[in-house]
Motif scaffolding. Structure first.
Motif, mmCIF file in Angstrom:
data_model
loop_
_atom_site.group_PDB
_atom_site.id
_atom_site.type_symbol
_atom_site.label_atom_id
_atom_site.label_comp_id
_atom_site.label_asym_id
_atom_site.label_seq_id
_atom_site.Cartn_x
_atom_site.Cartn_y
_atom_site.Cartn_z
ATOM 1 N N VAL A 178 -72.775 -3.265 -32.111
ATOM 2 C CA VAL A 178 -71.948 -2.113 -32.182
ATOM 3 C C VAL A 178 -72.153 -1.055 -33.205
ATOM 4 O O VAL A 178 -72.527 -1.624 -34.192
ATOM 5 C CB VAL A 178 -70.141 -2.511 -32.197
ATOM 6 C CG1 VAL A 178 -69.512 -1.343 -32.640
ATOM 7 C CG2 VAL A 178 -69.850 -3.301 -31.125
ATOM 8 N N VAL A 179 -72.185 0.115 -33.030
ATOM 9 C CA VAL A 179 -72.666 1.229 -33.859
ATOM 10 C C VAL A 179 -71.844 2.098 -34.251
ATOM 11 O O VAL A 179 -71.087 3.003 -33.220
ATOM 12 C CB VAL A 179 -74.233 1.926 -33.388
ATOM 13 C CG1 VAL A 179 -74.651 2.560 -34.489
ATOM 14 C CG2 VAL A 179 -75.080 0.853 -32.818
ATOM 15 N N LEU A 180 -71.476 2.348 -35.497
ATOM 16 C CA LEU A 180 -70.359 3.540 -35.982
ATOM 17 C C LEU A 180 -71.241 4.616 -36.726
ATOM 18 O O LEU A 180 -71.759 4.217 -37.662
ATOM 19 C CB LEU A 180 -69.443 2.942 -36.502
ATOM 20 C CG LEU A 180 -68.342 2.037 -35.840
ATOM 21 C CD1 LEU A 180 -68.760 0.559 -35.780
ATOM 22 C CD2 LEU A 180 -66.887 2.052 -36.403
ATOM 23 N N PHE A 181 -71.098 5.742 -36.456
ATOM 24 C CA PHE A 181 -71.235 6.848 -37.372
ATOM 25 C C PHE A 181 -70.221 7.548 -37.940
ATOM 26 O O PHE A 181 -69.449 8.303 -37.281
ATOM 27 C CB PHE A 181 -72.181 7.853 -36.548
ATOM 28 C CG PHE A 181 -73.403 7.097 -36.096
ATOM 29 C CD1 PHE A 181 -74.798 7.370 -36.719
ATOM 30 C CD2 PHE A 181 -73.606 6.738 -34.793
ATOM 31 C CE1 PHE A 181 -75.895 6.886 -36.214
ATOM 32 C CE2 PHE A 181 -74.651 6.229 -34.379
ATOM 33 C CZ PHE A 181 -75.894 6.097 -35.114
ATOM 34 N N VAL A 182 -69.906 7.444 -39.133
ATOM 35 C CA VAL A 182 -68.896 8.227 -39.804
ATOM 36 C C VAL A 182 -69.684 9.441 -40.676
ATOM 37 O O VAL A 182 -70.447 9.423 -41.767
ATOM 38 C CB VAL A 182 -68.383 7.559 -41.048
ATOM 39 C CG1 VAL A 182 -67.127 8.130 -41.686
ATOM 40 C CG2 VAL A 182 -67.883 6.042 -40.635
ATOM 41 N N PHE A 183 -69.174 10.612 -39.844
ATOM 42 C CA PHE A 183 -70.068 11.901 -40.498
ATOM 43 C C PHE A 183 -68.992 12.548 -41.598
ATOM 44 O O PHE A 183 -67.581 12.155 -41.673
ATOM 45 C CB PHE A 183 -69.942 13.069 -39.059
ATOM 46 C CG PHE A 183 -71.049 12.508 -38.264
ATOM 47 C CD1 PHE A 183 -72.135 12.725 -38.385
ATOM 48 C CD2 PHE A 183 -70.404 11.889 -37.092
ATOM 49 C CE1 PHE A 183 -73.271 12.351 -37.374
ATOM 50 C CE2 PHE A 183 -71.227 11.488 -36.195
ATOM 51 C CZ PHE A 183 -72.620 11.718 -36.388
ATOM 52 N N GLU A 184 -69.646 13.286 -42.404
ATOM 53 C CA GLU A 184 -68.964 13.934 -43.771
ATOM 54 C C GLU A 184 -67.967 14.955 -43.136
ATOM 55 O O GLU A 184 -66.838 15.294 -44.088
ATOM 56 C CB GLU A 184 -69.848 14.661 -44.417
ATOM 57 C CG GLU A 184 -70.762 15.663 -44.224
ATOM 58 C CD GLU A 184 -71.509 16.382 -45.101
ATOM 59 O OE1 GLU A 184 -71.603 15.816 -46.282
ATOM 60 O OE2 GLU A 184 -72.344 17.179 -44.650
#
Length: 245
Positions: free
Chosen positions: A132-138
């Motif tokens: 599972v891949v999560l990207f938290v952007f600014e």
């Protein structure tokens, strides 16, 4: 004796060098200054080991509600605003989206079934671990601009090249990795190069704490429990009215 002491110190130093500050983190970061950001060309990507066939398995972009269920995070209550007029009463409700700057990718139905088939064909030697891949952007605007470019579904083998490296030299990332039974979580914090701190540090901290608190996933076929793969590790209190077989 001195030579043995020196050799032990060298071995300890080597072990410390191999420990990435954001790798396999068990204690979530408390502030944005603790996060080690790196250029996208230097940050670590997904690891596959010797299971090359796993690279052809696919992941898909998740809906916001699916992310909450995955993290066992309680949904945000709807805030209702009521406007009263002299002739009629108009009520409008709006719901706040949790983690608005986060994009997540979950294993597809094909991947879940393929993992079990591969494990059976190899007589138990094939991996059963999904990713599972999560990207938290600014920022939310950064997430929206990237979502327009990224495909809704992608093979695991292309994640490193097209998603992580694909952001180019204008971005920096911090990587966190957690193994939870048969599912490995990869969490990436993303910001523009040259920016200081991380404006979504609270969301990142909440996500990391939620992942750490999760119990190990013993069997990820539970992800197939509901139509359109809507649920992961989630128990619906309302029983279904009817079920088709």
């Amino acid at each position: 004796m001195e030579d043995k002491g020196k050799s032990n110190k060298k071995n300890n130093n080597k072990k410390q060098k191999h420990q990435h500050p954001n790798d396999q983190t068990t204690r979530p970061t408390s502030s944005s200054s603790d996060i080690a950001f790196k250029p996208t060309s230097d940050v670590k990507g997904l690891k596959f080991g010797g299971q090359f066939i796993v690279k052809s398995f696919t992941i898909r972009r998740a809906r916001p509600l699916e992310l909450l269920k995955l993290l066992s995070f309680p949904p945000i209550n709807k805030t209702t605003t009521t406007t009263t007029n002299t002739n009629n009463n108009n009520s409008s409700s709006s719901s706040k989206v949790a983690f608005p700057s986060t994009t997540s990718f979950l294993p597809t139905n094909f991947t879940i079934l393929a993992h079990h088939a591969w494990h059976t064909l190899t007589l138990g030697l094939g991996t059963k671990k999904s990713k599972v891949v999560l990207f938290v952007f600014e920022s939310e605007s950064m997430k929206l601009s990237v979502d327009r470019i990224w495909p809704p579904e992608i093979p695991l083998g292309e994640v490193n090249k097209k998603l992580i490296r694909g952001l180019g030299s204008g971005c920096e990332m911090a990587r966190f990795k957690f193994r939870k039974g048969c599912i490995t979580f990869y969490v990436y914090a993303v910001r523009r190069t040259g920016n200081t701190g991380f404006s979504r540090a609270d969301d990142l901290r909440t996500i990391l704490q939620s992942v750490v608190a999760l119990n190990d996933f013993l069997d990820h076929t539970a992800m197939l429990a509901m139509p359109n793969q809507r649920s992961i590790n989630y128990c619906n209190t309302t029983p279904p009215v009817a079920m088709a077989h």
